[in-house]
Design a protein around this motif. Structure first.
Motif, PDB file in Angstrom:
ATOM      1  N   LEU A 143       0.865  -1.185   0.000  1.00  0.00           N
ATOM      2  CA  LEU A 143       0.000   0.000   0.000  1.00  0.00           C
ATOM      3  C   LEU A 143       0.896   1.228   0.000  1.00  0.00           C
ATOM      4  N   MET A 144       0.736   2.063  -1.019  1.00  0.00           N
ATOM      5  CA  MET A 144       1.580   3.249  -1.170  1.00  0.00           C
ATOM      6  C   MET A 144       0.723   4.500  -1.028  1.00  0.00           C
ATOM      7  N   ALA A 145       1.179   5.440  -0.179  1.00  0.00           N
ATOM      8  CA  ALA A 145       0.479   6.711   0.030  1.00  0.00           C
ATOM      9  C   ALA A 145       1.437   7.856  -0.268  1.00  0.00           C
ATOM     10  N   PRO A 146       0.925   9.042  -0.617  1.00  0.00           N
ATOM     11  CA  PRO A 146       1.801  10.125  -1.084  1.00  0.00           C
ATOM     12  C   PRO A 146       2.580  10.846   0.003  1.00  0.00           C
ATOM     13  N   THR A 165       5.674   5.046   1.478  1.00  0.00           N
ATOM     14  CA  THR A 165       5.533   6.179   0.573  1.00  0.00           C
ATOM     15  C   THR A 165       6.189   5.799  -0.755  1.00  0.00           C
ATOM     16  N   HIS A 166       6.620   6.813  -1.524  1.00  0.00           N
ATOM     17  CA  HIS A 166       7.309   6.535  -2.784  1.00  0.00           C
ATOM     18  C   HIS A 166       8.582   5.724  -2.562  1.00  0.00           C
ATOM     19  N   ALA A 167       9.021   5.590  -1.301  1.00  0.00           N
ATOM     20  CA  ALA A 167      10.204   4.766  -1.004  1.00  0.00           C
ATOM     21  C   ALA A 167       9.997   3.323  -1.468  1.00  0.00           C
ATOM     22  N   LEU A 168       8.749   2.879  -1.575  1.00  0.00           N
ATOM     23  CA  LEU A 168       8.461   1.517  -2.038  1.00  0.00           C
ATOM     24  C   LEU A 168       8.977   1.284  -3.453  1.00  0.00           C
ATOM     25  N   MET A 169       9.137   2.360  -4.222  1.00  0.00           N
ATOM     26  CA  MET A 169       9.496   2.200  -5.632  1.00  0.00           C
ATOM     27  C   MET A 169      10.979   2.383  -5.884  1.00  0.00           C
ATOM     28  N   GLN A 170      11.745   2.618  -4.830  1.00  0.00           N
ATOM     29  CA  GLN A 170      13.167   2.851  -5.034  1.00  0.00           C
ATOM     30  C   GLN A 170      13.878   1.580  -5.494  1.00  0.00           C
ATOM     31  N   GLU A 171      15.019   1.795  -6.105  1.00  0.00           N
ATOM     32  CA  GLU A 171      15.719   0.707  -6.795  1.00  0.00           C
ATOM     33  C   GLU A 171      16.070  -0.465  -5.879  1.00  0.00           C
ATOM     34  N   PRO A 207      -3.311  -8.938  14.863  1.00  0.00           N
ATOM     35  CA  PRO A 207      -3.993  -9.958  15.676  1.00  0.00           C
ATOM     36  C   PRO A 207      -4.322 -11.232  14.887  1.00  0.00           C
ATOM     37  N   LEU A 208      -4.339 -11.108  13.532  1.00  0.00           N
ATOM     38  CA  LEU A 208      -4.589 -12.284  12.690  1.00  0.00           C
ATOM     39  C   LEU A 208      -3.287 -13.002  12.332  1.00  0.00           C
ATOM     40  N   GLY A 209      -2.140 -12.503  12.841  1.00  0.00           N
ATOM     41  CA  GLY A 209      -0.850 -13.126  12.542  1.00  0.00           C
ATOM     42  C   GLY A 209      -0.221 -12.639  11.255  1.00  0.00           C
ATOM     43  N   VAL A 210      -0.755 -11.561  10.680  1.00  0.00           N
ATOM     44  CA  VAL A 210      -0.215 -11.015   9.427  1.00  0.00           C
ATOM     45  C   VAL A 210       0.887 -10.006   9.760  1.00  0.00           C
ATOM     46  N   ARG A 211       2.035 -10.136   9.095  1.00  0.00           N
ATOM     47  CA  ARG A 211       3.174  -9.268   9.353  1.00  0.00           C
ATOM     48  C   ARG A 211       3.118  -8.040   8.432  1.00  0.00           C
ATOM     49  N   VAL A 212       3.043  -6.861   9.073  1.00  0.00           N
ATOM     50  CA  VAL A 212       2.932  -5.596   8.338  1.00  0.00           C
ATOM     51  C   VAL A 212       4.251  -4.839   8.476  1.00  0.00           C
ATOM     52  N   ALA A 213       4.868  -4.486   7.363  1.00  0.00           N
ATOM     53  CA  ALA A 213       6.156  -3.774   7.383  1.00  0.00           C
ATOM     54  C   ALA A 213       5.954  -2.319   6.988  1.00  0.00           C
ATOM     55  N   TRP A 214       6.903  -1.460   7.423  1.00  0.00           N
ATOM     56  CA  TRP A 214       6.822  -0.016   7.185  1.00  0.00           C
ATOM     57  C   TRP A 214       8.081   0.432   6.465  1.00  0.00           C
ATOM     58  N   LEU A 215       7.898   1.104   5.319  1.00  0.00           N
ATOM     59  CA  LEU A 215       9.053   1.547   4.542  1.00  0.00           C
ATOM     60  C   LEU A 215       8.818   2.979   4.064  1.00  0.00           C
ATOM     61  N   ALA A 216       9.567   3.895   4.656  1.00  0.00           N
ATOM     62  CA  ALA A 216       9.481   5.301   4.255  1.00  0.00           C
ATOM     63  C   ALA A 216      10.884   5.883   4.271  1.00  0.00           C
ATOM     64  N   GLY A 217      11.020   7.124   3.818  1.00  0.00           N
ATOM     65  CA  GLY A 217      12.336   7.746   3.724  1.00  0.00           C
ATOM     66  C   GLY A 217      13.060   7.832   5.052  1.00  0.00           C
ATOM     67  N   LEU A 227       3.820   3.346 -12.446  1.00  0.00           N
ATOM     68  CA  LEU A 227       4.363   2.284 -13.300  1.00  0.00           C
ATOM     69  C   LEU A 227       5.497   1.551 -12.595  1.00  0.00           C
ATOM     70  N   ALA A 228       6.307   2.295 -11.848  1.00  0.00           N
ATOM     71  CA  ALA A 228       7.440   1.675 -11.157  1.00  0.00           C
ATOM     72  C   ALA A 228       6.964   0.655 -10.129  1.00  0.00           C
ATOM     73  N   LEU A 229       5.891   0.965  -9.407  1.00  0.00           N
ATOM     74  CA  LEU A 229       5.385   0.009  -8.420  1.00  0.00           C
ATOM     75  C   LEU A 229       4.816  -1.222  -9.119  1.00  0.00           C
ATOM     76  N   ARG A 230       4.087  -1.004 -10.209  1.00  0.00           N
ATOM     77  CA  ARG A 230       3.557  -2.142 -10.957  1.00  0.00           C
ATOM     78  C   ARG A 230       4.698  -3.017 -11.474  1.00  0.00           C
TER      79      ARG A 230
END
Length: 707
Positions: free
Chosen positions: A332-335, A388-394, A353-363, A418-421
């Protein structure tokens, strides 16, 4: 389907001739034109006038209207040349109507000043504005007339083309004229079926181009100036068709890829059952549409639009659970970090609580923490990644990205989406070459006509129902003179334990714009309300400072938050029940509606006060009236489209809509049904003609037209 004409290749190639084949267009001139994307004769044919100047008549000075361009004729009465602050030349011109007009010049030469001898006869063209001594025209175009000179008036409207750096208007007009002289016969240019043109009473492309560039003496001047002339409608139809076709071709190309079918519902049901609220009917309907898309082996391309607070994030979380249950990843990417972090907090609260691991990636995630996150994303341990847009970095590599969710998509450039896709396209070890499903969300409701044109490559869903218990926000507009009353109202509200926003449109004071700056307002309100805890947030603060202040406001440690429009999206503080927007006349309807959506999220009755600085323009008056009359985001979006046009609603870079040469979605919406019908038929029956239309109008921008 009506027969589609196929242009003769030899004649069609005329339009593809380079501009250097025109006399006077050497390499240097061609380079200046190329900088604006003008490379061939066809590019000049389609470089359409942005407006027209009516020099076919002379208007008496006493009949001039402010803001309405006109041509006048008179004699120089007086000349004043000033040097005190900067060079300034004023020339008073009077005519037989016994009225005077001032011509004002900031840039001039001595030789030019010598032309304005009292008694000299002038013909001038420009737009009069109120000045210190009545109406004035700044830097008019003019010519000196001899007393014996009859100086015939023009017989047709003069086209005015978009400026090109380093190339004067006269040179550009000459080159376009030379290019038009090489227009081939009508049948070799035509790509639209004759039956369609006849049904809509539209001319051929050749006739339309000649009329728009060289309006004849008997042309309907009012229709041309309003963009409603049949020649302009003919060009608008083909341009809209080209845009539609480029998006639909892109959609078909995307659907030719494989995508992993996502069908498991157990986790999604667990999440739904654990939510502290029931899904609305609209949420259930939209989730069912997403379910049907995700079950297919071709990629979902769906836009979910919904008003502020309608519950789009929950629907996105349910969709993400299908990816997780299939052993794959969702992103999930937000501006902004502010909005992304709110999504992170919501998703962690629902999913961990459902056992799903959620990661955080920002600048701001750096060092070892960043390396750990990247490793978890690459290994697949991070099942849902928020950022954020950090998800699309190289350096970011997913193990198996199956669902890409983009929030507030209009704030991203198309290259970023397009980069995220493409991250997903490169990720899947099970199905090389497959692409992830795409879910795009926006809290800015989009008018139906705009969605039809801007998102022809997406299926569109609307969450058009707010959760129960949300009371409509009461909206009032007040003149800035009543600011002291408002300060007292805030004092009372905060004393009762409620919270408030005060939004400013600038960070620092400006001499050019009459607006209260956030910093100055913060200092004033802090002094006026010593018992109220006041905080400040603006876009130039460091992210950590901003987050700390927002968190303090959300936790109730701040009563009144002074902010710029940085809080427009994504901040959820149920206890905030009063929103003040300073200089509301400077903001568009969509932005005002977004800001208003920050209150009314709890059980308390909420209000939004729109403070304005009189006098109001007609458009500002309409905007404020619309805000008072309705809370419906879709109604507001239609009005915003009518007032501002599509480019401002969606963003110019992202869609190219504001860059239409002749089409205007608000004006030409009635053409869209024909555009859609013809576009779908062309793709099936005449794909080569569809490709020609796209190449003619969209050219090299096709890949990014609606990605």
């Amino acid at each position: 389907m009506p027969r589609v004409a196929r242009p003769a290749p030899a004649l069609a190639a005329v339009g593809e001739a380079p501009l250097t084949t025109l006399p006077g267009c050497g390499p240097k001139v061609a380079e200046k034109l190329a900088a604006r994307g003008l490379l061939t004769l066809q590019d000049l044919w389609l470089q359409l006038p942005r407006q027209y100047e009516d020099r076919t008549r002379v208007t008496p000075i006493r009949l001039l209207q402010p803001g309405v361009a006109a041509q006048v004729e008179g004699r120089v009465e007086a000349v004043e040349r000033g040097f005190r602050w900067r060079p300034l030349l004023r020339v008073a011109v009077g005519d037989e109507s016994h009225a005077t007009l001032v011509l004002r010049f900031f840039h001039f030469r001595a030789a030019q000043v010598s032309q304005f001898v009292p008694g000299t006869r002038l013909r001038c063209y420009g737009t009069p504005r109120p000045g210190q001594h009545g109406l004035e025209i700044v830097h008019p175009s003019y010519r000196v007339l001899d007393d014996a000179d009859d100086a015939e008036l023009g017989s047709s409207l003069d086209p005015v083309y978009p400026a090109i750096e380093g190339l004067g208007p006269a040179s550009l007009r000459r080159l376009i004229g030379l290019a038009l002289d090489r227009l081939p016969a009508a049948e070799s240019l035509e790509l639209l079926p004759a039956d369609l043109r006849a049904a809509l009473n539209l001319p051929s492309l050749r006739d339309a181009l000649l009329t728009v560039h060289r309006p004849p003496a008997d042309a309907d001047v009012a229709a041309l100036l309003a963009g409603r002339h049949p020649a302009q409608r003919r060009l608008a139809l083909e341009e809209l068709l080209a845009h539609h076709l480029s998006l639909r071709r892109q959609r078909l190309a995307q659907q030719a890829h494989a995508a992993p079918p996502l069908r498991g519902l157990a986790l999604a049901r667990q999440l739904r059952d654990r939510l502290p609220f029931a899904l609305t009917g609209a949420q259930q309907r939209v989730f069912a549409e997403i379910l049907a898309d995700l079950a297919k082996p071709s990629p979902m391309l769906r836009l979910v639009q919904g008003d502020v607070g309608s519950g789009k994030t929950v629907v996105a979380a349910l969709a993400a659970m299908l990816a997780v249950e299939s052993g794959k990843q969702a992103a999930l990417m937000a501006p902004t970090e502010l909005l992304a972090e709110q999504h992170l907090n919501n998703l962690r609260g629902w999913l961990e609580p459902l056992g799903v691991r959620v990661a955080w990636l920002a600048g701001k995630v750096t060092g070892k923490a960043r390396r750990d996150v990247l490793a978890a994303v690459a290994s697949g341990d991070a099942q849902v990644v928020v950022g954020t847009h950090a998800l699309m970095q190289e350096g970011v590599a997913f193990r198996d990205l199956a669902l890409a969710i983009v929030d507030e998509q209009h704030r991203f450039g198309v290259h970023q989406r397009l980069a995220l896709r493409d991250k997903g396209a490169a990720a899947s070890p099970d199905a090389p070459g497959s692409v992830p499903h795409q879910l795009v969300m926006t809290a800015t409701p989009i008018p139906r006509t705009l969605a039809m044109a801007a998102y022809a490559d997406l299926d569109v869903s609307a969450i058009d129902e707010l959760p129960p218990g949300r009371t409509p926000v009461q909206t009032v507009a007040l003149s800035g003179e009543r600011r002291p009353e408002l300060v007292e109202r805030i004092r009372t509200a905060c004393a009762e334990g409620r919270q408030a926003y005060w939004v400013c449109t600038l960070i620092d004071d400006s001499d050019e714009v009459v607006a209260q700056a956030a910093q100055g307002t913060f200092e004033q309100l802090s002094a006026q309300l010593p018992s109220v805890r006041v905080g400040l947030v603006h876009g130039r603060m460091k992210p950590a400072e901003k987050q700390a202040t927002m968190r303090a406001f959300k936790d109730g440690a701040i009563d009144l938050l002074v902010a710029t429009t940085v809080i427009e999206v994504g901040v959820d503080v149920p206890n905030a029940s009063l929103m003040v927007v300073e200089n509301a006349e400077r903001l568009g309807l969509a932005q005002l509606h977004q800001l208003r959506g920050r209150v009314g999220r709890g059980s308390a009755a909420s209000s939004c006060v729109l403070l304005y600085q009189p006098p109001l323009s007609a458009m500002a008056r309409e905007r404020l009236a619309t805000m008072r009359e309705t809370n419906d985001g879709f109604v507001i979006a239609e009005k915003d489209l009518e007032l501002r046009g599509p480019g401002e609603l969606l963003g110019t870079r992202q869609t190219g809509l504001a860059g239409f040469r002749v089409a205007d979605l608000a004006r030409d919406a009635d053409l869209l049904p024909q555009v859609h019908e013809l576009g779908e038929r062309l793709l099936v029956d005449a794909p080569d003609v569809a490709a020609r239309i796209v190449a003619r109008w969209v050219g090299g921008a096709v890949r990014y037209a609606g990605a």
